[in-house]
Design a protein around this motif. Sequence first.
Motif, PDB file in Angstrom:
ATOM      1  N   UNK A   1       4.913   2.865  -9.353  1.00 26.86           N
ATOM      2  CA  UNK A   1       4.074   3.997  -8.996  1.00 26.86           C
ATOM      3  C   UNK A   1       4.787   5.197  -8.422  1.00 26.86           C
ATOM      4  N   UNK A   2       6.106   5.242  -8.517  1.00 23.13           N
ATOM      5  CA  UNK A   2       6.841   6.412  -8.017  1.00 23.13           C
ATOM      6  C   UNK A   2       6.405   7.670  -8.771  1.00 23.13           C
ATOM      7  N   UNK A   3       6.330   8.794  -8.050  1.00 21.47           N
ATOM      8  CA  UNK A   3       5.907  10.063  -8.652  1.00 21.47           C
ATOM      9  C   UNK A   3       6.858  11.189  -8.254  1.00 21.47           C
ATOM     10  N   UNK A   4       6.975  12.137  -9.160  1.00 19.77           N
ATOM     11  CA  UNK A   4       7.802  13.321  -8.950  1.00 19.77           C
ATOM     12  C   UNK A   4       9.212  12.935  -8.513  1.00 19.77           C
ATOM     13  N   UNK A   5       9.917  12.286  -9.433  1.00 19.98           N
ATOM     14  CA  UNK A   5      11.298  11.872  -9.203  1.00 19.98           C
ATOM     15  C   UNK A   5      12.184  12.605 -10.198  1.00 19.98           C
ATOM     16  N   UNK A   6      13.280  13.166  -9.712  1.00 21.24           N
ATOM     17  CA  UNK A   6      14.240  13.853 -10.561  1.00 21.24           C
ATOM     18  C   UNK A   6      15.558  13.096 -10.557  1.00 21.24           C
ATOM     19  N   UNK A   7      16.058  12.779 -11.762  1.00 19.58           N
ATOM     20  CA  UNK A   7      17.341  12.093 -11.929  1.00 19.58           C
ATOM     21  C   UNK A   7      18.252  13.034 -12.705  1.00 19.58           C
ATOM     22  N   UNK A   8      19.231  13.623 -12.042  1.00 19.17           N
ATOM     23  CA  UNK A   8      20.028  14.677 -12.666  1.00 19.17           C
ATOM     24  C   UNK A   8      21.517  14.502 -12.385  1.00 19.17           C
ATOM     25  N   UNK A   9      22.318  14.741 -13.436  1.00 14.51           N
ATOM     26  CA  UNK A   9      23.782  14.822 -13.308  1.00 14.51           C
ATOM     27  C   UNK A   9      24.409  13.549 -12.742  1.00 14.51           C
ATOM     28  N   UNK A  10      23.797  12.419 -13.002  1.00 13.17           N
ATOM     29  CA  UNK A  10      24.383  11.152 -12.578  1.00 13.17           C
ATOM     30  C   UNK A  10      25.269  10.584 -13.688  1.00 13.17           C
TER      31      UNK A  10
ATOM     32  N   UNK B   1       0.817  -1.220   0.000  1.00 14.79           N
ATOM     33  CA  UNK B   1       0.000   0.000   0.000  1.00 14.79           C
ATOM     34  C   UNK B   1       0.849   1.267   0.000  1.00 14.79           C
ATOM     35  N   UNK B   2       2.154   1.134  -0.155  1.00 13.60           N
ATOM     36  CA  UNK B   2       3.044   2.273  -0.025  1.00 13.60           C
ATOM     37  C   UNK B   2       3.030   3.212  -1.216  1.00 13.60           C
ATOM     38  N   UNK B   3       3.519   4.438  -0.967  1.00 14.51           N
ATOM     39  CA  UNK B   3       3.674   5.450  -2.008  1.00 14.51           C
ATOM     40  C   UNK B   3       5.005   6.152  -1.803  1.00 14.51           C
ATOM     41  N   UNK B   4       5.535   6.677  -2.910  1.00 13.84           N
ATOM     42  CA  UNK B   4       6.772   7.439  -2.807  1.00 13.84           C
ATOM     43  C   UNK B   4       6.690   8.631  -3.750  1.00 13.84           C
ATOM     44  N   UNK B   5       7.162   9.784  -3.273  1.00 16.56           N
ATOM     45  CA  UNK B   5       7.058  11.000  -4.071  1.00 16.56           C
ATOM     46  C   UNK B   5       8.155  11.978  -3.673  1.00 16.56           C
ATOM     47  N   UNK B   6       8.493  12.853  -4.609  1.00 16.99           N
ATOM     48  CA  UNK B   6       9.451  13.933  -4.367  1.00 16.99           C
ATOM     49  C   UNK B   6      10.822  13.398  -3.952  1.00 16.99           C
ATOM     50  N   UNK B   7      11.417  12.649  -4.865  1.00 19.75           N
ATOM     51  CA  UNK B   7      12.743  12.079  -4.652  1.00 19.75           C
ATOM     52  C   UNK B   7      13.701  12.698  -5.670  1.00 19.75           C
ATOM     53  N   UNK B   8      14.850  13.151  -5.212  1.00 17.63           N
ATOM     54  CA  UNK B   8      15.885  13.702  -6.088  1.00 17.63           C
ATOM     55  C   UNK B   8      17.116  12.810  -6.028  1.00 17.63           C
ATOM     56  N   UNK B   9      17.557  12.345  -7.198  1.00 19.28           N
ATOM     57  CA  UNK B   9      18.742  11.500  -7.318  1.00 19.28           C
ATOM     58  C   UNK B   9      19.752  12.301  -8.135  1.00 19.28           C
ATOM     59  N   UNK B  10      20.766  12.859  -7.466  1.00 14.60           N
ATOM     60  CA  UNK B  10      21.604  13.887  -8.061  1.00 14.60           C
ATOM     61  C   UNK B  10      23.089  13.568  -7.862  1.00 14.60           C
ATOM     62  N   UNK B  11      23.878  13.684  -8.933  1.00 14.64           N
ATOM     63  CA  UNK B  11      25.347  13.637  -8.848  1.00 14.64           C
ATOM     64  C   UNK B  11      25.884  12.332  -8.290  1.00 14.64           C
ATOM     65  N   UNK B  12      25.209  11.225  -8.545  1.00 20.52           N
ATOM     66  CA  UNK B  12      25.699   9.921  -8.115  1.00 20.52           C
ATOM     67  C   UNK B  12      26.478   9.244  -9.243  1.00 20.52           C
TER      68      UNK B  12
END
Length: 409
Positions: free
Chosen positions: A281-290, A255-266
């Motif tokens: 079902x993940x929502x609002x995820x940003x993947x940047x500069x990895x 029943x879980x949810x996940x939102x507003x995750x930033x994955x940056x510079x990894x």
Amino acid sequence: MNHTSVFSRDTMNRLIYLLVTVICMATVCHLDFLHAGTAVSTRLDIKDFSKVCRNGARIIHLPSGIYDVSKTLALPSNTVLEGEGSRTILRVVSSFSGSRFITNTDFRDGNANITVRSLKVEFNLPILKGDAPGVLRFENVKNLLIEDLTMEIDTDFYGIDLSANIRSSSVQRCKISNKGNGGGIMVRNRNDLPNKASDDITVRLNTLLSSNDEPLAVFGWLGMVRRVLIEKNHVLAYGAAFGIAVYGIDQPGHTGRITDVSVIDNTVKGGRLGGIAVKGGARRVSLSNNIIEGQYADGLFLHRGGNLLPIVQEIRIHKNIISNARRHCIFASGNDIVVENNKMNDCGECGIFIAGKVLAVDNVITNAKPGILVTGDSPKKIRGNILNKAHGIRVLNNDFSGIEENIIR
């Protein structure tokens, strides 16, 4: 009645000692201490290393040495457990009793202001008995800080498991190697109450290696996980399915949810199925500069993750460098996905595989077969991409609307 006439001075001292231990530590934490360079094991109580500093926090400072731990170390609020870096070693013994190696004292009402830092942990028990077992596993804690740990473990568990209702907390500068079936760091939530979200968590500057499960996973599970920053980690996932995974659920009954995750510079190297995964079902995820390289399948994998699971939505993939993926550099399936300004090199198959409502603009793709592949009937916009030795753009339903101003060399 004069109680001192009944109890001896030794008995009174023992009662006072017990009372102080219960109040200050909630659990008596015994360690067998073997100082480096000696052959004599001396039994010490963790209370012997404790002091109260000016702000009221309890400091448990463990000097250099090897501490054979036989019982759970349970930390109450306003406690710092610290060592002297890798010279202070906490080592589990085969007769260890307890369901967790290090944890907090109050799962129901919660704890606050706990720090664990500057230690080395050696843990090689595949399984522990009891409810919700783990190595470092915490739940219902605000202001938890875990930093500068070295963990050499061989277990089915995650090294660090923030398992429920963790708020305003950080895990940083840890080095974790798990040779067993478990992973490195997990952020999740087993509490499904609306007011018990895991919220505002940072995972930064860690070096993670695991042979089976994900080195770093952020997972809704049963409750809400939100506002997570995953930044500047170095992840090696040569035996794991993914290096970094962000997902709401992975089974229909969750029943879980996940939102507003930033994955940056990894930096992510390896992964049997992908380098970074966003699914369930993940929502609002940003993947940047990895920087993502050397995957056995996809560099970035966006997908529902299985039958009957929800699609991913509102995902931004921005300025990543992806190379040497044996399948697709980016597999993008979902709604409202933006893929922009990424560089992809040496893809085994597609540079970008598109299945859903996707905007792909200003990417550079070199050496792919084809550069971009589009399937399905969802609206799409593919503009300003540069394809070098990438066999062009292929649309399976031959509907080329929304595809314009791309450069194919």
